[in-house]
Design an enzyme around this catalytic site. Structure first.
Site: not given
Length: 271
Positions: A132-134
Site C-alpha cells: 500500500v503506497d500512501v
C-alpha cells in the site's frame, strides 16, 4: 515474543535496478552491477527477507523479471517476496517458480479483490503481501496505485477494511512522501490502518541510516522495517546496522557469523 525483521527491497525496471525518490526512478545498474556490489549469499545473513519489485513504467517483461529473480535467488537463503503488476494466478505462480516465497500485490489489492482472494486460496494467505503506497494531501492521506500515478478517493481505512478478515498475510506500508529521502519513517501512516488491524506491518519509505531502523522497530505496531535505498548500506553497512540494533536490545534474530559462513560454504559445496 516474535522477532522483528529487517527487509531489503530491490526495484527492477526493464533489466535495470533503480533508486526511487518520491517514486521518481533513477537507474543505478543492471544485474551484473548488482551482483558485484551486493552478493546476496552474504547480504542474506544480515537481513531477514528480500523483496524484489518490478516497477517498470512501461510494458512489463515478465520473462525478464523472472529470469532476474531466479539469478538473485541463487545462493540467497533469506525468504524472497516478489511482485509488480501481478495480473493472474499463473503470473503469481511464475514468480514462485522463479524463486519467490511470497508474492506482493499492490494495484490488484484495490482494484481486483477477487484476484487477491484467488491467489490466497491457491497458495495460502501467508504467501500474499499487500503493498500500500500512501501520500499526504493536506491533513489527510490517500492511497495511490499504478506505480503511484493514480489517487484513490476511497479513505484509506475503508479501502483496507476488507483485508482485516485475512485475505493477505501482511501489509507493506510505504510513504511516497518519504520514499528515497532518508528523512526517516512517517509514523502517522500507521494511524491509517483500520480498527482491529492485527496483521503484521512492514513499514517502508524514508530510511537513511540504522537509527531509522531502530526507530521503526521500536514502534509497537511495526513488525518489520524495509529500505530500498541501495547506497545507504553498501559494503558491510547492513551487517553493522544489524549488530548495532542487536547490541541495543532490538528483538531481531541473532545470526552467528561463523555459523553462517560455514553453512554457506556447505550449501555451495566448498570444502
Amino acid at each position: 515474543m516474535l522477532k522483528k525483521r529487517i527487509i531489503f527491497t530491490l526495484l527492477f525496471d526493464n533489466g535495470q535496478f533503480m533508486l526511487s525518490r518520491n517514486f521518481r526512478l533513477q537507474k543505478v545498474g543492471n544485474l551484473d552491477w548488482l551482483q558485484r556490489n551486493y552478493n546476496f549469499a552474504d547480504v542474506a545473513f544480515f537481513i531477514d527477507e528480500l523483496i524484489v519489485l518490478d516497477v517498470s513504467r512501461g510494458e512489463r517483461d515478465q520473462e525478464a523479471f523472472c529470469s532476474a529473480l531466479a539469478r538473485i535467488s541463487e545462493g540467497c537463503f533469506a525468504p524472497i517476496a516478489a511482485g509488480g503488476g501481478i495480473s493472474s494466478v499463473d503470473h503469481a505462480k511464475a514468480l514462485l517458480r522463479a524463486g519467490a516465497d511470497k508474492v506482493v500485490l499492490n494495484t490488484a489489492l484495490m482494484e481486483q479483490p477477487d484476484l487477491v482472494r484467488d491467489i490466497a486460496r491457491e497458495f495460502g494467505q501467508q504467501c500474499v503481501v499487500g503493498s500500500v503506497d500512501v501520500k499526504r494531501n493536506g491533513d489527510d492521506y490517500n492511497i495511490y496505485v499504478r506505480d503511484g500515478s493514480q489517487k484513490l478517493e476511497t479513505p484509506v481505512r475503508e479501502a483496507l477494511g476488507w483485508h482485516v478478515d485475512g485475505t493477505v498475510g501482511e501489509i507493506y506500508l510505504n510513504s511516497i512522501d518519504r520514499d528515497g529521502t532518508g528523512q526517516g519513517y512517517d509514523f502517522n501512516t500507521l494511524d491509517l490502518l483500520p480498527e482491529g488491524w492485527s496483521l503484521p506491518v512492514i513499514l517502508a519509505g524514508g530510511v537513511g541510516n540504522a537509527k531509522h531502523f531502530a526507530e521503526g522497530l521500536a514502534h509497537d505496531h511495526v513488525d518489520a522495517v524495509a529500505t530500498a535505498h541501495l547506497f545507504n548500506f553498501v559494503g558491510d553497512g547492513l551487517k553493522k546496522a544489524r549488530h548495532a540494533l542487536l547490541d541495543n536490545g532490538t528483538e531481531l534474530a541473532a545470526w552467528d557469523d561463523i555459523g553462517s559462513v560455514n553453512l554457506r560454504r556447505h550449501l555451495e559445496g566448498v570444502q
